[in-house]
Scaffold this motif. Structure first.
Motif, PDB file in Angstrom:
ATOM      1  N   ARG A  32       0.835  -1.204   0.000  1.00  0.00           N
ATOM      2  CA  ARG A  32       0.000   0.000   0.000  1.00  0.00           C
ATOM      3  C   ARG A  32       0.872   1.258   0.000  1.00  0.00           C
ATOM      4  NH1 ARG A  32      -3.357  -1.191   4.356  1.00  0.00           N
ATOM      5  NH2 ARG A  32      -4.696  -2.401   2.986  1.00  0.00           N
ATOM      6  N   GLN A  33       1.902   1.257   0.828  1.00  0.00           N
ATOM      7  CA  GLN A  33       2.802   2.403   0.899  1.00  0.00           C
ATOM      8  C   GLN A  33       3.589   2.570  -0.393  1.00  0.00           C
ATOM      9  OE1 GLN A  33       5.081   1.431   4.373  1.00  0.00           O
ATOM     10  NE2 GLN A  33       3.373   1.788   5.782  1.00  0.00           N
ATOM     11  N   ALA A  34       4.036   1.453  -0.973  1.00  0.00           N
ATOM     12  CA  ALA A  34       4.795   1.541  -2.216  1.00  0.00           C
ATOM     13  C   ALA A  34       3.951   2.142  -3.331  1.00  0.00           C
ATOM     14  CB  ALA A  34       5.293   0.150  -2.624  1.00  0.00           C
ATOM     15  N   LEU A  35       2.693   1.729  -3.436  1.00  0.00           N
ATOM     16  CA  LEU A  35       1.820   2.263  -4.481  1.00  0.00           C
ATOM     17  C   LEU A  35       1.526   3.739  -4.250  1.00  0.00           C
ATOM     18  CD1 LEU A  35      -0.634  -0.761  -4.806  1.00  0.00           C
ATOM     19  CD2 LEU A  35       1.053  -0.037  -6.488  1.00  0.00           C
ATOM     20  N   ARG A  36       1.287   4.121  -3.006  1.00  0.00           N
ATOM     21  CA  ARG A  36       1.015   5.526  -2.710  1.00  0.00           C
ATOM     22  C   ARG A  36       2.191   6.417  -3.107  1.00  0.00           C
ATOM     23  NH1 ARG A  36      -1.355   4.676   3.399  1.00  0.00           N
ATOM     24  NH2 ARG A  36      -3.477   4.055   2.836  1.00  0.00           N
ATOM     25  N   SER A  37       3.408   5.916  -2.859  1.00  0.00           N
ATOM     26  CA  SER A  37       4.584   6.749  -3.109  1.00  0.00           C
ATOM     27  C   SER A  37       4.860   6.935  -4.591  1.00  0.00           C
ATOM     28  CB  SER A  37       5.813   6.131  -2.431  1.00  0.00           C
ATOM     29  OG  SER A  37       6.228   4.947  -3.097  1.00  0.00           O
ATOM     30  N   GLU A  62      10.134  18.604   3.425  1.00  0.00           N
ATOM     31  CA  GLU A  62      10.592  17.410   2.716  1.00  0.00           C
ATOM     32  C   GLU A  62      11.735  17.736   1.758  1.00  0.00           C
ATOM     33  OE1 GLU A  62       9.887  14.402   3.175  1.00  0.00           O
ATOM     34  OE2 GLU A  62       7.852  14.187   3.973  1.00  0.00           O
ATOM     35  N   VAL A  63      12.632  16.761   1.580  1.00  0.00           N
ATOM     36  CA  VAL A  63      13.694  16.842   0.586  1.00  0.00           C
ATOM     37  C   VAL A  63      13.339  15.889  -0.553  1.00  0.00           C
ATOM     38  CG1 VAL A  63      16.135  16.454   0.085  1.00  0.00           C
ATOM     39  CG2 VAL A  63      15.447  17.455   2.275  1.00  0.00           C
ATOM     40  N   TRP A  64      13.233  16.427  -1.756  1.00  0.00           N
ATOM     41  CA  TRP A  64      12.865  15.645  -2.928  1.00  0.00           C
ATOM     42  C   TRP A  64      14.125  15.270  -3.705  1.00  0.00           C
ATOM     43  CZ3 TRP A  64       7.894  14.193  -4.570  1.00  0.00           C
ATOM     44  CH2 TRP A  64       6.861  14.649  -3.738  1.00  0.00           C
ATOM     45  N   VAL A  65      14.154  14.030  -4.170  1.00  0.00           N
ATOM     46  CA  VAL A  65      15.320  13.491  -4.866  1.00  0.00           C
ATOM     47  C   VAL A  65      14.912  13.139  -6.293  1.00  0.00           C
ATOM     48  CG1 VAL A  65      17.080  11.674  -4.873  1.00  0.00           C
ATOM     49  CG2 VAL A  65      16.176  12.537  -2.699  1.00  0.00           C
ATOM     50  N   GLY A  66      15.736  13.518  -7.260  1.00  0.00           N
ATOM     51  CA  GLY A  66      15.476  13.199  -8.668  1.00  0.00           C
ATOM     52  C   GLY A  66      16.756  12.746  -9.356  1.00  0.00           C
ATOM     53  N   ARG A  67      16.596  12.135 -10.515  1.00  0.00           N
ATOM     54  CA  ARG A  67      17.753  11.656 -11.273  1.00  0.00           C
ATOM     55  C   ARG A  67      18.300  12.757 -12.176  1.00  0.00           C
ATOM     56  NH1 ARG A  67      15.402   5.830 -12.536  1.00  0.00           N
ATOM     57  NH2 ARG A  67      14.609   6.741 -14.458  1.00  0.00           N
ATOM     58  N   GLY A  73      12.446   7.247 -10.932  1.00  0.00           N
ATOM     59  CA  GLY A  73      12.084   7.617 -12.289  1.00  0.00           C
ATOM     60  C   GLY A  73      11.273   8.901 -12.293  1.00  0.00           C
ATOM     61  N   ARG A  74      10.538   9.122 -11.210  1.00  0.00           N
ATOM     62  CA  ARG A  74       9.895  10.390 -10.940  1.00  0.00           C
ATOM     63  C   ARG A  74      10.387  10.816  -9.561  1.00  0.00           C
ATOM     64  NH1 ARG A  74       4.491  10.628 -11.713  1.00  0.00           N
ATOM     65  NH2 ARG A  74       4.399  12.429 -10.334  1.00  0.00           N
ATOM     66  N   PRO A  75      10.544  12.121  -9.280  1.00  0.00           N
ATOM     67  CA  PRO A  75      11.069  12.557  -7.987  1.00  0.00           C
ATOM     68  C   PRO A  75      10.281  11.977  -6.812  1.00  0.00           C
ATOM     69  CG  PRO A  75      10.995  14.392  -9.510  1.00  0.00           C
ATOM     70  CD  PRO A  75      10.288  13.259 -10.193  1.00  0.00           C
ATOM     71  N   MET A  76      11.009  11.625  -5.760  1.00  0.00           N
ATOM     72  CA  MET A  76      10.426  11.091  -4.536  1.00  0.00           C
ATOM     73  C   MET A  76      11.077  11.780  -3.346  1.00  0.00           C
ATOM     74  SD  MET A  76      10.360   6.996  -5.461  1.00  0.00           S
ATOM     75  CE  MET A  76       9.588   6.544  -3.900  1.00  0.00           C
ATOM     76  N   THR A  77      10.381  11.786  -2.221  1.00  0.00           N
ATOM     77  CA  THR A  77      10.966  12.355  -1.010  1.00  0.00           C
ATOM     78  C   THR A  77      11.880  11.334  -0.349  1.00  0.00           C
ATOM     79  OG1 THR A  77       9.214  11.611   0.480  1.00  0.00           O
ATOM     80  CG2 THR A  77       8.876  13.721  -0.651  1.00  0.00           C
ATOM     81  N   MET A  78      12.742  11.836   0.523  1.00  0.00           N
ATOM     82  CA  MET A  78      13.637  10.950   1.256  1.00  0.00           C
ATOM     83  C   MET A  78      12.832   9.964   2.114  1.00  0.00           C
ATOM     84  SD  MET A  78      16.880  12.058   0.644  1.00  0.00           S
ATOM     85  CE  MET A  78      18.008  12.091   2.026  1.00  0.00           C
ATOM     86  N   SER A  79      11.734  10.430   2.708  1.00  0.00           N
ATOM     87  CA  SER A  79      10.912   9.548   3.536  1.00  0.00           C
ATOM     88  C   SER A  79      10.228   8.481   2.693  1.00  0.00           C
ATOM     89  CB  SER A  79       9.882  10.359   4.323  1.00  0.00           C
ATOM     90  OG  SER A  79       9.072  11.130   3.460  1.00  0.00           O
ATOM     91  N   MET A  80       9.780   8.838   1.479  1.00  0.00           N
ATOM     92  CA  MET A  80       9.207   7.839   0.572  1.00  0.00           C
ATOM     93  C   MET A  80      10.219   6.748   0.275  1.00  0.00           C
ATOM     94  SD  MET A  80       7.261  10.118  -2.319  1.00  0.00           S
ATOM     95  CE  MET A  80       5.826  11.129  -1.971  1.00  0.00           C
ATOM     96  N   LEU A  81      11.452   7.154  -0.017  1.00  0.00           N
ATOM     97  CA  LEU A  81      12.491   6.188  -0.351  1.00  0.00           C
ATOM     98  C   LEU A  81      12.793   5.270   0.830  1.00  0.00           C
ATOM     99  CD1 LEU A  81      14.872   8.511  -2.378  1.00  0.00           C
ATOM    100  CD2 LEU A  81      13.699   6.489  -3.262  1.00  0.00           C
ATOM    101  N   ALA A  82      12.816   5.825   2.032  1.00  0.00           N
ATOM    102  CA  ALA A  82      13.088   5.013   3.212  1.00  0.00           C
ATOM    103  C   ALA A  82      12.029   3.926   3.380  1.00  0.00           C
ATOM    104  CB  ALA A  82      13.158   5.902   4.457  1.00  0.00           C
ATOM    105  N   VAL A  83      10.749   4.311   3.188  1.00  0.00           N
ATOM    106  CA  VAL A  83       9.657   3.339   3.305  1.00  0.00           C
ATOM    107  C   VAL A  83       9.724   2.317   2.171  1.00  0.00           C
ATOM    108  CG1 VAL A  83       7.157   3.048   3.167  1.00  0.00           C
ATOM    109  CG2 VAL A  83       8.120   4.881   4.565  1.00  0.00           C
TER     110      VAL A  83
END
Length: 325
Positions: free
Chosen positions: A45-50, A306-311, A266-276
């Motif tokens: 559920r968390q992976a899909l939300r992120s 939040e800190v957003w991370v992108g490629r 592949g699309r920007p994510m927050t550091m907290s999203m990545l941790a989860v």
């Protein structure tokens, strides 16, 4: 209090089975994004939300409005056949906005349009594109799981076929899911809204899904057939860590955590999203992001808390070289 939809039968029904990835995606959208929890593990559920953007999150909200289960036909077609998800998403983007208005009027013809669908009716084009985006983004996450589940789905096709040939239709219908009961008059299906239909001469199409243990989606009012989508038996064995890529040359080059991290964004994510998503401590995510930034493979941008991370373009070229991402 349990609410039931009733499908009355006067004779043993004719059964068939259909495999529809589209309905699996719809079930996961309803559970993970819209909030109608049906047993999907929290990790998924968390992976899909992120991985779904804001337009997609906004578009799916009406799907789980309390007390309602009816949705317009363009979301859940009258037949589960032709369930290729990218094709369905492309069709939604190309659908004339007036078609959504027509579907909503037909779905709620007994009264005024419910409040939870009014925003979609006011901005049908934006809503269709938002929902199509959610569908695509969910499927990008779920498709590897779907591919791994093919043996389960094939086994269920065989089970349904055997029951139809050997006359075991009634026991089969009674064993589909704990939310479906078979009795003397037909099927009772636990639902959000009560309804009653006669099967008549129509056939029943069974659609096994990869979904939470409580997920059931039905269409009981089509003139040619009814269909019932339910979790494929054994689905619980598939709920491992989502989207974990195999160890490969890229992982050997930079380590599995950094390779996974680079592929996730592949699309920007927050550091907290990545941790989860990666099941890694926030401090470890910060450490690996520091190293990737030093290698000019990611960008970081603070937005509020939040800190957003992108490629970077350099990262895209690296992933293209290793056929990843």
């Amino acid at each position: 209090m349990t609410v039931w939809s009733e499908l009355r039968m006067t004779a043993t029904p004719q059964l068939s089975v259909s495999i529809s990835p589209h309905l699996t995606a719809v079930a996961m959208i309803s559970d993970a994004l819209a909030g109608r929890h049906r047993g999907l593990p929290d990790l998924w559920r968390q992976a899909l939300r992120s991985r779904v953007g804001r337009p997609g999150h906004q578009a799916v909200r009406p799907l789980a409005a309390p007390g309602y289960s009816v949705v317009p036909d363009c979301i859940v077609p009258s037949t589960p056949a032709g369930g290729d998800v990218p094709v369905q998403a492309a069709a939604l983007r190309e659908l004339p906005p007036d078609r959504l208005i027509t579907d909503l009027e037909q779905a709620f013809s007994d009264g005024p349009l419910p409040a939870h669908w009014r925003s979609a009716a006011e901005h049908p084009g934006a809503w269709l594109h938002g929902y199509a985006s959610a569908l695509s983004e969910v499927w990008n996450t779920v498709e590897p799981l779907w591919q791994r589940a093919r043996p389960l789905l094939d086994r269920e096709v065989g089970r349904v076929g055997l029951a139809a040939v050997r006359g075991g239709v009634e026991p089969l219908l009674g064993s589909l899911n704990h939310r479906i009961a078979y009795g003397e008059r037909g099927l009772l299906i636990s639902d959000v809204e009560s309804s009653r239909f006669d099967l008549g001469n129509r056939k029943i199409v069974l659609v096994p899904m990869l979904a939470g243990k409580d997920a059931v989606i039905v269409s009981l009012d089509h003139e040619e057939a009814v269909w019932i989508a339910y979790p494929v038996p054994g689905a619980e064995s598939m709920w491992r860590r989502p989207a974990a890529p195999p160890r490969d040359e890229l992982s050997a080059l930079m380590g599995p955590v950094r390779a996974d991290l680079l592929c996730k964004i592949g699309r920007p994510m927050t550091m907290s999203m990545l941790a989860v998503d990666l099941q890694v401590a926030p401090s470890s995510i910060t450490y690996h992001c520091d190293r990737l930034r030093a290698a000019r493979l990611i960008t970081r941008e603070r937005r509020g808390r939040e800190v957003w991370v992108g490629r970077t373009r350099r990262a895209e070229e690296l992933l293209e070289l290793f056929h990843r991402g």
